[in-house]
Design a protein around this motif. Sequence first.
Motif, mmCIF file in Angstrom:
data_model
loop_
_atom_site.group_PDB
_atom_site.id
_atom_site.type_symbol
_atom_site.label_atom_id
_atom_site.label_comp_id
_atom_site.label_asym_id
_atom_site.label_seq_id
_atom_site.Cartn_x
_atom_site.Cartn_y
_atom_site.Cartn_z
ATOM 1 N N VAL A 137 0.845 -1.201 0.000
ATOM 2 C CA VAL A 137 0.000 0.000 0.000
ATOM 3 C C VAL A 137 0.876 1.245 0.000
ATOM 4 C CG1 VAL A 137 -1.686 1.338 1.310
ATOM 5 C CG2 VAL A 137 -1.931 -1.146 1.140
ATOM 6 N N ARG A 138 1.887 1.236 0.839
ATOM 7 C CA ARG A 138 2.808 2.386 0.895
ATOM 8 C C ARG A 138 3.494 2.603 -0.449
ATOM 9 N NH1 ARG A 138 8.867 2.348 0.987
ATOM 10 N NH2 ARG A 138 9.512 4.137 2.220
ATOM 11 N N ASN A 139 3.957 1.526 -1.082
ATOM 12 C CA ASN A 139 4.629 1.648 -2.374
ATOM 13 C C ASN A 139 3.679 2.124 -3.459
ATOM 14 O OD1 ASN A 139 7.067 0.846 -1.288
ATOM 15 N ND2 ASN A 139 6.789 -1.303 -1.833
ATOM 16 N N CYS A 140 2.419 1.727 -3.360
ATOM 17 C CA CYS A 140 1.421 2.195 -4.323
ATOM 18 C C CYS A 140 1.231 3.703 -4.213
ATOM 19 C CB CYS A 140 0.095 1.465 -4.105
ATOM 20 S SG CYS A 140 -1.153 1.823 -5.363
ATOM 21 N N PHE A 141 1.250 4.228 -3.006
ATOM 22 C CA PHE A 141 1.180 5.681 -2.823
ATOM 23 C C PHE A 141 2.408 6.366 -3.414
ATOM 24 C CE2 PHE A 141 -1.799 5.041 0.930
ATOM 25 C CZ PHE A 141 -2.876 5.627 0.294
ATOM 26 N N LEU A 142 3.583 5.794 -3.155
ATOM 27 C CA LEU A 142 4.820 6.440 -3.585
ATOM 28 C C LEU A 142 5.026 6.376 -5.087
ATOM 29 C CD1 LEU A 142 7.453 5.398 -0.876
ATOM 30 C CD2 LEU A 142 6.136 7.503 -1.030
#
Length: 214
Positions: A137-142
């Motif tokens: 999820v964090r990587n999808c935001f970044l």
Amino acid sequence: MVLFGKDALFNLNKSGIEDYLNYLEEIESSIEKQNTIMEEQAKGILDEDFEEYLYHYEDEHYKYHTLFPTILRRSIFTSLYSYFEHMLIELCEDRVKLKATKGTGIEKAKTYLTSHYGLGKLFVGAEWNLIKQYSKVRNCFLHADGVVYLYSKEHEQREIHRFIDKTNGISLNQGDVIALDSVFCREFSDVAIDFLTRTYEEIKSKEKKHPDSF
């Protein structure tokens, strides 16, 4: 109980996670106050003037009801994750060996802690798998601004969708864009604190049993 040395430093750093949550609560409270003010203003407007009110305050309503909370929660979650990643890497004390360890971020820490301390069991359980889902999820935001269909490979997109379906405080808006509630940040922080504490205690136990090996 008074803590000293490494124990004191670890607990001080761990408390930084709570600082992020306190900040989240403080800013959300301010946003909610502004929403309340706008709702009270609307109550005193005559029906014939209400459409004009909506026309003038539509942008303000959108900012305080949707935009600002979205930015806030996304920012807090990605910051919490980065802080967790930093703390996990900080537990890898031999910087020379850490530098020589392959990988990046939490995977680098995993490899180091597994090979150096023999903590492989920590990284095969449900808790680590959950952390990996938060990582996606964090990587999808970044890397995709939270738009799932733009993120990486199709099997990872499906994993994110499954994670969203079974997790509190996270959903998809129109356009396959991830939306967060504050409960998502709080539940991640609980997982992060628990995993960091378990890892730290395991390291202490290993060092106590084999003081000359590390």
